[in-house]
Structures are given as structure tokens and as C-alpha cells.
Design a protein around this motif. Sequence first.
Motif, PDB file in Angstrom:
ATOM      1  N   MET A   1     -20.666 -13.984  13.179  1.00  0.00           N
ATOM      2  CA  MET A   1     -20.204 -12.754  13.856  1.00  0.00           C
ATOM      3  C   MET A   1     -21.037 -12.519  15.118  1.00  0.00           C
ATOM      4  N   SER A   2     -20.438 -11.905  16.069  1.00  0.00           N
ATOM      5  CA  SER A   2     -21.113 -11.694  17.345  1.00  0.00           C
ATOM      6  C   SER A   2     -22.225 -10.657  17.218  1.00  0.00           C
ATOM      7  N   GLU A   3     -23.309 -10.875  18.003  1.00  0.00           N
ATOM      8  CA  GLU A   3     -24.387  -9.877  17.978  1.00  0.00           C
ATOM      9  C   GLU A   3     -24.125  -8.754  18.968  1.00  0.00           C
ATOM     10  N   LEU A   4     -23.052  -8.875  19.690  1.00  0.00           N
ATOM     11  CA  LEU A   4     -22.752  -7.841  20.681  1.00  0.00           C
ATOM     12  C   LEU A   4     -22.165  -6.611  19.997  1.00  0.00           C
ATOM     13  N   VAL A  20      -4.341  -5.084  30.949  1.00  0.00           N
ATOM     14  CA  VAL A  20      -4.388  -5.174  29.485  1.00  0.00           C
ATOM     15  C   VAL A  20      -3.307  -4.267  28.922  1.00  0.00           C
ATOM     16  N   LEU A  21      -2.452  -4.806  28.051  1.00  0.00           N
ATOM     17  CA  LEU A  21      -1.452  -3.968  27.380  1.00  0.00           C
ATOM     18  C   LEU A  21      -1.905  -3.711  25.950  1.00  0.00           C
ATOM     19  N   ASN A  22      -1.825  -2.490  25.525  1.00  0.00           N
ATOM     20  CA  ASN A  22      -2.232  -2.079  24.175  1.00  0.00           C
ATOM     21  C   ASN A  22      -3.697  -2.341  23.823  1.00  0.00           C
ATOM     22  N   PRO A  23      -4.605  -1.858  24.679  1.00  0.00           N
ATOM     23  CA  PRO A  23      -6.032  -2.092  24.405  1.00  0.00           C
ATOM     24  C   PRO A  23      -6.477  -1.540  23.049  1.00  0.00           C
ATOM     25  N   GLN A  24      -5.754  -0.516  22.567  1.00  0.00           N
ATOM     26  CA  GLN A  24      -6.191   0.098  21.294  1.00  0.00           C
ATOM     27  C   GLN A  24      -6.088  -0.876  20.128  1.00  0.00           C
ATOM     28  N   ILE A  25      -5.194  -1.861  20.233  1.00  0.00           N
ATOM     29  CA  ILE A  25      -5.084  -2.864  19.164  1.00  0.00           C
ATOM     30  C   ILE A  25      -6.382  -3.668  19.099  1.00  0.00           C
ATOM     31  N   ILE A  26      -6.907  -4.001  20.265  1.00  0.00           N
ATOM     32  CA  ILE A  26      -8.152  -4.778  20.342  1.00  0.00           C
ATOM     33  C   ILE A  26      -9.324  -3.929  19.847  1.00  0.00           C
ATOM     34  N   LYS A  27      -9.388  -2.709  20.337  1.00  0.00           N
ATOM     35  CA  LYS A  27     -10.500  -1.828  19.951  1.00  0.00           C
ATOM     36  C   LYS A  27     -10.503  -1.571  18.458  1.00  0.00           C
ATOM     37  N   ASN A  28      -9.316  -1.452  17.892  1.00  0.00           N
ATOM     38  CA  ASN A  28      -9.226  -1.199  16.454  1.00  0.00           C
ATOM     39  C   ASN A  28      -9.819  -2.365  15.637  1.00  0.00           C
ATOM     40  N   VAL A  29      -9.529  -3.582  16.059  1.00  0.00           N
ATOM     41  CA  VAL A  29     -10.078  -4.755  15.351  1.00  0.00           C
ATOM     42  C   VAL A  29     -11.606  -4.770  15.484  1.00  0.00           C
ATOM     43  N   LEU A  30     -12.091  -4.496  16.694  1.00  0.00           N
ATOM     44  CA  LEU A  30     -13.536  -4.591  16.935  1.00  0.00           C
ATOM     45  C   LEU A  30     -14.309  -3.438  16.295  1.00  0.00           C
ATOM     46  N   VAL A  32     -12.987  -0.723  14.154  1.00  0.00           N
ATOM     47  CA  VAL A  32     -12.629  -0.199  12.825  1.00  0.00           C
ATOM     48  C   VAL A  32     -12.606  -1.319  11.790  1.00  0.00           C
ATOM     49  N   GLU A  33     -11.827  -2.349  12.080  1.00  0.00           N
ATOM     50  CA  GLU A  33     -11.746  -3.451  11.109  1.00  0.00           C
ATOM     51  C   GLU A  33     -13.017  -4.306  11.111  1.00  0.00           C
ATOM     52  N   LYS A  34     -13.719  -4.299  12.224  1.00  0.00           N
ATOM     53  CA  LYS A  34     -14.989  -5.045  12.365  1.00  0.00           C
ATOM     54  C   LYS A  34     -14.882  -6.492  11.894  1.00  0.00           C
ATOM     55  N   ARG A  35     -13.875  -7.180  12.412  1.00  0.00           N
ATOM     56  CA  ARG A  35     -13.736  -8.619  12.127  1.00  0.00           C
ATOM     57  C   ARG A  35     -13.521  -9.335  13.462  1.00  0.00           C
ATOM     58  N   PRO A  36     -13.647 -10.674  13.483  1.00  0.00           N
ATOM     59  CA  PRO A  36     -13.437 -11.358  14.755  1.00  0.00           C
ATOM     60  C   PRO A  36     -11.993 -11.210  15.233  1.00  0.00           C
ATOM     61  N   LEU A  37     -11.854 -10.915  16.503  1.00  0.00           N
ATOM     62  CA  LEU A  37     -10.530 -10.807  17.116  1.00  0.00           C
ATOM     63  C   LEU A  37      -9.920 -12.203  17.223  1.00  0.00           C
ATOM     64  N   LYS A  38      -8.602 -12.297  17.071  1.00  0.00           N
ATOM     65  CA  LYS A  38      -7.931 -13.599  17.205  1.00  0.00           C
ATOM     66  C   LYS A  38      -6.996 -13.571  18.412  1.00  0.00           C
ATOM     67  N   ALA A  66     -17.708 -13.650  23.269  1.00  0.00           N
ATOM     68  CA  ALA A  66     -17.555 -12.361  22.591  1.00  0.00           C
ATOM     69  C   ALA A  66     -17.262 -12.538  21.098  1.00  0.00           C
ATOM     70  N   GLY A  67     -17.313 -13.771  20.614  1.00  0.00           N
ATOM     71  CA  GLY A  67     -17.103 -14.008  19.184  1.00  0.00           C
ATOM     72  C   GLY A  67     -15.643 -14.032  18.761  1.00  0.00           C
ATOM     73  N   VAL A  68     -14.754 -14.204  19.732  1.00  0.00           N
ATOM     74  CA  VAL A  68     -13.310 -14.215  19.426  1.00  0.00           C
ATOM     75  C   VAL A  68     -12.908 -15.583  18.854  1.00  0.00           C
ATOM     76  N   GLU A  69     -11.977 -15.594  17.921  1.00  0.00           N
ATOM     77  CA  GLU A  69     -11.405 -16.856  17.430  1.00  0.00           C
ATOM     78  C   GLU A  69     -10.260 -17.238  18.353  1.00  0.00           C
ATOM     79  N   VAL A  70     -10.436 -18.340  19.064  1.00  0.00           N
ATOM     80  CA  VAL A  70      -9.484 -18.700  20.117  1.00  0.00           C
ATOM     81  C   VAL A  70      -8.621 -19.899  19.707  1.00  0.00           C
ATOM     82  N   THR A  71      -7.323 -19.750  19.869  1.00  0.00           N
ATOM     83  CA  THR A  71      -6.402 -20.865  19.652  1.00  0.00           C
ATOM     84  C   THR A  71      -5.760 -21.227  20.988  1.00  0.00           C
ATOM     85  N   VAL A  72      -5.724 -22.519  21.282  1.00  0.00           N
ATOM     86  CA  VAL A  72      -4.985 -22.991  22.454  1.00  0.00           C
ATOM     87  C   VAL A  72      -3.693 -23.613  21.942  1.00  0.00           C
ATOM     88  N   LEU A  73      -2.580 -23.046  22.356  1.00  0.00           N
ATOM     89  CA  LEU A  73      -1.287 -23.611  21.982  1.00  0.00           C
ATOM     90  C   LEU A  73      -0.849 -24.582  23.070  1.00  0.00           C
TER      91      LEU A  73
END
Length: 398
Positions: A1-4, A20-30, A32-38, A66-73
Motif C-alpha cells: 500500500m502507498s505511504e502517501l 477529470v470526470l467523477n473525481p468523487q469515485i476516485i476519492k471514495n476509493v482512496l 473511504v474504501e482505503k484500497r488501491p485504485l484500479k 501513487a500505488g495505483v494498480e495499472v492495467t494496459v489494454l
Amino acid sequence: MSELTPEQQYELITRGLQEVLNPQIIKNVLEVEKRPLKVYWGTAPTGKPHCGYFVPMVKLAHLLKAGVEVTVLVADLHAFLDNMKAPLEVVQHRAKYYEFMVKSILRSINVPVDRLKFVLGSSYQLTPEYTLDLFKLSNTVSQNDAKRAGADVVKQVANPLLSGLIYPLMQVLDEEYLGVDVQLGGVDQRKIFVLAEENIQSLGYKKRAHLMNRMVPGLMQGGKMSASDPNSKIDLLEEPKVVKKKINQAFCAPGNIEENGLLAFVKNVISPIHELKYGENTFEFFIDRPEKYGGPISFNSYEELESTFAKEELSPVDLKSGVADAINVLLTPIIEEYKNNKDFQLAEVEGYPAPQPEKKKTKKVKNRGSKYPGAKELEGSSAPLPEAVAEKLEETKL
Ligand SMILES: N[C@@H](Cc1ccc(O)cc1)C(=O)O
């Protein structure tokens, strides 16, 4: 997990973006849910990647930091559906070249690539489940809306094919099937992103946030750096002297900082790369100016470079020489890696790595909540190159 902290993560995730569209979705993961963003970023392997590719690569670097789980399609079927920019028989082989390229660019800017996951579109887009979802979506989205959504992405031709309508719908579904919270793309993807936000819930899937990069302007006046106009772009494997030549021909008028693809490149590519390589707030831009024009000069911030140019204390010729040198510094490690890697070279020439019929190295993706657990990682996927394909490749060489 990120130390940031979540705030620091959010700042890195959104740094330098156009929108950025729907920033609240990102903020909620970081927060409230406190898990890595995908997050996923998709690329259709249609041609040779150019310097504009540095922009999403810088963003992927920020995301990983930033500790994000990144997928390249690697969206092979999308390359096919985009007016056959790449024929089906060729496209999967070319996908390998894109993977080499992405990894090579990231390594060249000191970003570890082991945490990146590569997925080939066709590995899950041909499943019955995906197909049925595509049919469902085609019953929700009007032809007009699908057409408009693809307008900035799908090649516009006189007699548009039906595939151009399927393309955006599949990009909508990918968000669900890749199991992500967010899709990243250039701001040219905006209409497809909005289509996704407006329609994905009709399938019972959750709405995603969208991150949009700026487009790198082309070297000529107006327009973006485009694969279809060789003079507007610099390829990632471009020879140093060709880089110099193209930059010398670029549009750059004395004191004009508004229409200036070179300054935009320094601002959106070179400056963030320096930050990644040498630390926050580091900017070093050196111009080896001849003595008779004032001698060598260096700048410690982009603003200083821009204002000096605006005041006409720096001439277009000298700016061009500095930019060409800086681009060559960026490209050198990528060209080196290419020269030292046979598979990379084969992937470029033929769109295909050497056949390895015995060893089937296809790995199953660890199911990180993705919709289709059978989605294959791109790494090692290979099949012998049929003769017909080799011929096709010859015809459609990049
Ligand atoms: N539309 C993207 C490629 C892409 C394809 C499918 C996706 O799911 C995402 C992105 C491009 O223009 O490069």
C-alpha cells in the motif's frame, strides 16, 4: 500500500491532466474504501507509436507512484475495427511491439514495470458473456450517439463502416471487464468516456471515473501529433539527425508562445519527465547556443524558458536546437534497448516475436476482481505466423 496520504495520492493521480470526470469515485476509493485504485489505459496497436506517447507514459508513472494498480489494454480488436487500420491477422502480432514500446519508455524514465499488467483485448472480448453485453448495449445506444462518440477517435471516412459504431460500445464494456474504477485516455477519448458514463449502468454495472491527458500538439501549425502525418510527429525510434531535421522544420515564430508545439512539448513532456527522473520541482533545460548568439544558456524552470522566448531573448533557432537535443536524450535509451533486443526488433519489423511453438507461456491473469477471469496476460502469447499473415504484413508494413 502507498505511504502517501489520500490527498497526496489524488494530487499525483490527477497532476497535469486536462480534465477529470467523477473525481468523487476516485476519492471514495482512496479515502473511504482505503484500497488501491484500479485504472486502465487502452491503446489500439494501429501504427508506430510517436513522441506523443510520452504523455500517457508520464501519467502511468504518476499512477504507479501513487500505488495505483495499472492495467494496459492492448486493444487489438479495436485496431481492427477502426476501419481496418490493422488487419485481423496482423494485429495480435503487432500488439507485442506495443508492449515492448510501453515497457521500454517507462524504463527509460526510471519507472519499474513489474507492477504493470498487460491484457490483450481479444483474450476476453470474444467470450459469450462479453458478446451478449455488446448486444444489450447496442439495444440501448442509438446509432447517432455511437457515431458521435467515436467521432474524434475512429478514422472518419466517406462511407463509414458499421465497425465504427461497435468500437465505442466495446470501449464502454472494457471498463467492466477489466475490473477497474477508472479509465485513463487522451482528451480525444472524451466523447466515448461520456458515452460510458451515460450507458454502463443500463447493464447493471457501476459508473467509472475518467482521467484525461492533454494532447501533444503537432510540430506543424495547428492539430495534434498524429500518426498519419509524418511531418507532425517524431517516432520513438527516430534517428537523432531526423529528429534535428523535423524540429528544424517545425512551426515556431519569434516570441509566439501560444502556437508553439515545441514549448508545449517541453511543458507537457520534458518537464514532467525531469521531475520523475531527478525529483520534484527539478527542471533543467540546456541550450548549446553558439558564442556569437550569446553562448550556452540554461533554464531552471519552464516559466523562465517561456518568458525568455516571449521577450524574444531566445530565438526560434536556439529553442529548436535545445528541444532537439532534449528529445534525443529521451529517445537514446529506447533506441538502445531496441537495438539490443532481437524480439523487440522482430516485433517491429514483422509485428511478431520469433515463433515458439513448444513453450506455451500464456499466463492466466490473477483475478483482481476482473469480470472475466480468463483474460490472458499479453506476455508470451504467441502463435506461429501463417504465410498468409506474413504476406499481409508485407503489404501493410508500418
Ligand atoms: N480508443 C483508444 C484505444 C482504446 C481501445 C479500447 C479501450 O477499451 C480503450 C482504449 C485509442 O484511440 O487509442
